[in-house]
Write a protein that holds these residues in place. Structure first.
Motif, mmCIF file in Angstrom:
data_model
loop_
_atom_site.group_PDB
_atom_site.id
_atom_site.type_symbol
_atom_site.label_atom_id
_atom_site.label_comp_id
_atom_site.label_asym_id
_atom_site.label_seq_id
_atom_site.Cartn_x
_atom_site.Cartn_y
_atom_site.Cartn_z
ATOM 1 N N GLY A 180 -7.236 6.793 -7.569
ATOM 2 C CA GLY A 180 -6.152 5.500 -7.141
ATOM 3 C C GLY A 180 -5.466 5.187 -6.642
ATOM 4 N N ALA A 181 -4.343 6.276 -6.786
ATOM 5 C CA ALA A 181 -2.858 6.740 -6.740
ATOM 6 C C ALA A 181 -2.620 6.821 -5.833
ATOM 7 C CB ALA A 181 -2.981 8.381 -7.072
ATOM 8 N N LEU A 182 -2.849 6.254 -4.495
ATOM 9 C CA LEU A 182 -3.070 5.877 -3.568
ATOM 10 C C LEU A 182 -3.812 5.365 -2.605
ATOM 11 C CD1 LEU A 182 -4.194 7.800 -0.617
ATOM 12 C CD2 LEU A 182 -2.355 9.720 -1.367
ATOM 13 N N ASP A 183 -3.866 4.352 -1.636
ATOM 14 C CA ASP A 183 -4.089 3.379 -1.091
ATOM 15 C C ASP A 183 -5.110 3.711 0.205
ATOM 16 O OD1 ASP A 183 -3.741 1.624 -3.720
ATOM 17 O OD2 ASP A 183 -2.349 1.760 -1.833
ATOM 18 N N ALA A 184 -4.542 4.636 1.213
ATOM 19 C CA ALA A 184 -5.359 5.273 3.004
ATOM 20 C C ALA A 184 -5.031 6.438 2.560
ATOM 21 C CB ALA A 184 -4.585 3.568 3.666
ATOM 22 N N MET A 185 -5.722 7.427 3.373
ATOM 23 C CA MET A 185 -5.063 7.923 4.362
ATOM 24 C C MET A 185 -5.873 8.265 5.288
ATOM 25 S SD MET A 185 -5.059 11.337 3.986
ATOM 26 C CE MET A 185 -4.525 12.756 4.511
ATOM 27 N N ALA B 110 0.861 -1.004 0.076
ATOM 28 C CA ALA B 110 -0.043 0.105 -0.043
ATOM 29 C C ALA B 110 0.979 1.063 0.220
ATOM 30 C CB ALA B 110 -0.745 -0.191 1.219
ATOM 31 N N SER B 111 0.482 2.411 -0.899
ATOM 32 C CA SER B 111 0.902 3.734 -0.585
ATOM 33 C C SER B 111 -0.174 4.492 0.437
ATOM 34 C CB SER B 111 0.893 4.572 -1.852
ATOM 35 O OG SER B 111 1.071 6.285 -1.613
ATOM 36 N N PHE B 112 0.675 5.108 1.503
ATOM 37 C CA PHE B 112 -0.298 5.523 2.630
ATOM 38 C C PHE B 112 0.136 6.797 3.296
ATOM 39 C CE2 PHE B 112 -0.955 5.893 6.805
ATOM 40 C CZ PHE B 112 -2.265 5.757 7.496
ATOM 41 N N CYS B 113 -1.170 7.866 2.771
ATOM 42 C CA CYS B 113 -1.084 9.379 3.335
ATOM 43 C C CYS B 113 -1.028 9.401 4.694
ATOM 44 C CB CYS B 113 -1.915 9.539 1.907
ATOM 45 S SG CYS B 113 -1.557 11.031 2.156
ATOM 46 N N TYR B 114 -0.668 10.146 5.328
ATOM 47 C CA TYR B 114 -0.937 10.834 6.616
ATOM 48 C C TYR B 114 -1.083 11.813 6.662
ATOM 49 C CZ TYR B 114 4.087 10.774 7.413
ATOM 50 O OH TYR B 114 5.174 11.668 6.861
ATOM 51 N N ALA B 115 -0.930 12.862 8.365
ATOM 52 C CA ALA B 115 -1.174 13.895 8.050
ATOM 53 C C ALA B 115 -1.011 13.960 9.763
ATOM 54 C CB ALA B 115 -2.360 14.915 7.413
ATOM 55 N N SER B 116 0.330 15.271 9.936
ATOM 56 C CA SER B 116 0.702 15.842 11.633
ATOM 57 C C SER B 116 0.829 14.730 11.900
ATOM 58 C CB SER B 116 -0.510 16.796 11.795
ATOM 59 O OG SER B 116 -0.942 17.154 13.080
ATOM 60 N N LEU B 117 1.997 13.746 12.751
ATOM 61 C CA LEU B 117 2.325 13.014 13.145
ATOM 62 C C LEU B 117 2.283 13.554 14.690
ATOM 63 C CD1 LEU B 117 5.572 11.929 11.850
ATOM 64 C CD2 LEU B 117 3.576 10.583 12.143
ATOM 65 N N ASN B 118 2.997 15.336 14.839
ATOM 66 C CA ASN B 118 2.131 15.611 15.863
ATOM 67 C C ASN B 118 0.979 15.426 16.599
ATOM 68 O OD1 ASN B 118 5.023 16.709 16.655
ATOM 69 N ND2 ASN B 118 4.322 18.754 15.820
ATOM 70 N N GLY B 119 -0.361 15.327 15.433
ATOM 71 C CA GLY B 119 -1.630 14.984 16.003
ATOM 72 C C GLY B 119 -2.238 13.690 16.592
ATOM 73 N N TRP B 120 -1.206 12.687 15.608
ATOM 74 C CA TRP B 120 -1.254 11.748 16.284
ATOM 75 C C TRP B 120 -0.991 11.013 17.852
ATOM 76 C CZ3 TRP B 120 -4.445 8.445 14.339
ATOM 77 C CH2 TRP B 120 -4.928 8.885 13.110
ATOM 78 N N ALA B 121 0.529 11.623 17.991
ATOM 79 C CA ALA B 121 1.375 11.938 19.420
ATOM 80 C C ALA B 121 -0.233 12.761 20.662
ATOM 81 C CB ALA B 121 2.063 12.945 19.302
ATOM 82 N N GLU B 122 -0.736 13.124 19.548
ATOM 83 C CA GLU B 122 -1.965 14.239 20.859
ATOM 84 C C GLU B 122 -3.131 13.120 21.152
ATOM 85 O OE1 GLU B 122 -2.867 17.144 18.960
ATOM 86 O OE2 GLU B 122 -0.454 18.487 19.344
ATOM 87 N N GLY C 295 -9.534 6.864 5.048
ATOM 88 C CA GLY C 295 -10.216 6.653 4.095
ATOM 89 C C GLY C 295 -9.614 5.944 3.304
ATOM 90 N N THR C 296 -9.769 4.910 3.236
ATOM 91 C CA THR C 296 -9.015 3.631 2.348
ATOM 92 C C THR C 296 -9.653 3.667 0.418
ATOM 93 O OG1 THR C 296 -10.405 1.776 3.142
ATOM 94 C CG2 THR C 296 -8.626 3.284 4.202
ATOM 95 N N ASN C 297 -9.151 2.734 -0.008
ATOM 96 C CA ASN C 297 -10.535 1.789 -1.237
ATOM 97 C C ASN C 297 -11.166 0.813 -0.199
ATOM 98 O OD1 ASN C 297 -8.153 -0.280 0.217
ATOM 99 N ND2 ASN C 297 -7.258 -0.134 -2.098
ATOM 100 N N GLY C 298 -11.141 0.544 0.389
ATOM 101 C CA GLY C 298 -11.904 -0.126 1.187
ATOM 102 C C GLY C 298 -11.666 -1.704 1.727
ATOM 103 N N LEU C 299 -10.698 -2.222 0.549
ATOM 104 C CA LEU C 299 -10.143 -3.429 1.132
ATOM 105 C C LEU C 299 -9.165 -3.723 2.399
ATOM 106 C CD1 LEU C 299 -9.536 -4.094 -2.993
ATOM 107 C CD2 LEU C 299 -10.807 -5.212 -1.774
ATOM 108 N N LEU C 300 -8.576 -2.616 2.581
ATOM 109 C CA LEU C 300 -8.094 -2.060 3.532
ATOM 110 C C LEU C 300 -8.061 -1.823 4.690
ATOM 111 C CD1 LEU C 300 -4.295 -0.506 1.558
ATOM 112 C CD2 LEU C 300 -4.579 -3.563 2.167
ATOM 113 N N HIS C 301 -9.546 -1.330 4.670
ATOM 114 C CA HIS C 301 -9.844 -0.831 6.345
ATOM 115 C C HIS C 301 -10.069 -0.996 7.391
ATOM 116 C CE1 HIS C 301 -11.980 3.171 6.714
ATOM 117 N NE2 HIS C 301 -12.454 2.895 7.590
#
Length: 266
Positions: free
Chosen positions: A204-209, A160-172, A249-255
């Motif tokens: 379909g350019a990436l698989d999860a966010m 999978a190509s995985f997209c994320y935002a704000s590592l600080n937010g995940w720490a919080e 958000g995912t392609n469904g298959l990875l959710h």
């Protein structure tokens, strides 16, 4: 379905107006930027775009409510079964004020708690994405130059190509270790942020966010586009998203794999 087609056509009209205003202010030397009470930036473009959209909706859909990031909720945008528009005049204001072209106007129509129309217009990228319930998801420069879009068919996290935002937010929210395990285990990870990762997911350019917290105006327009493209969006517990909630958000298959990987550890 015809009603959603009409509403989607109106969303394009709203976006055309928004694009004209925002592009005229993008990289303008006299752009005015202030800090809101939560210390996030707001520019004169944010407020001008939302005012223009509200004015058009007041004429075209006077019975519909409006919820906007800059000017709040109208009286009609409340109660079960109500129809109201949700507006983020410029998603990615920090990019906008720094001259980065990854920003967009987000426009959604809600029926009660359900987004039924979504449009994302990124004029600095020359691209727009949109969907209506039962109508499919599309992308292109405008509604007359469009291609139907679909999520990927990737089934394994290691692919999978995985997209994320704000590592600080995940720490919080106490999930940084889980997020780091995902990033180290997937094929590829990137932090595109804001609307853009979800639109790449829908194409379909990436698989999860995943993001740790979003407001309704950040996500309402994204949901119909991702789901009509065949994907799935929930919070960290697998429930429909709500205001100020986490978003996966995912392609469904990875959710289910992403939900399990991000689950709170005892």
């Amino acid at each position: 379905m015809a009603g959603y087609a009409d509403d989607l056509a109106l969303a394009h009209v709203l976006a055309d107006s928004a694009d004209t205003i925002s592009m005229a202010r993008f990289r303008a030397l006299d752009l005015r930027v202030e800090s809101k009470p939560d210390l996030t930036p707001v520019s004169d473009a944010d407020t001008a775009v939302e005012k223009a959209i509200r004015a058009t909706l007041a004429r075209a859909r006077p019975r519909d409510g409006v919820l906007g990031e800059e000017f709040g909720r109208s009286a009609a945008a409340a109660g079960p079964g109500s129809r109201y528009w949700v507006i983020d005049p410029i998603d990615g204001t920090k990019n906008f004020v720094r001259g980065v072209p990854i920003w967009a106007t987000l426009i959604a129509l809600m029926e009660g708690d359900t987004p039924v129309v979504g449009l994302v217009s990124a004029p600095a990228l020359g691209r727009r994405w949109w969907a209506g319930r039962g109508l499919g998801a599309f992308a292109g420069k405008n509604q007359h130059s469009a291609t139907r879009i679909n999520v990927s068919s990737v089934r394994r996290m290691t692919d999978a190509s995985f997209c994320y935002a704000s590592l600080n937010g995940w720490a919080e929210i106490g999930r940084l270790d889980q997020m780091m395990d995902i990033l180290l285990g997937v094929w590829r990870s990137r932090a595109y942020g804001d609307f853009y990762g979800y639109m790449l997911l829908a194409e379909g350019a990436l698989d999860a966010m995943a993001e740790p917290e979003l407001s309704l105006w950040d996500m309402a327009a994204l949901i119909p586009i991702v789901t009509e493209a065949g994907g799935r969006i929930t919070d960290l517990d697998g429930r429909p998203t709500a205001d100020k909630s986490s978003v996966i958000g995912t392609n469904g298959l990875l959710h289910e794999s992403v939900l399990t990987a991000l689950a709170r550890r005892s």
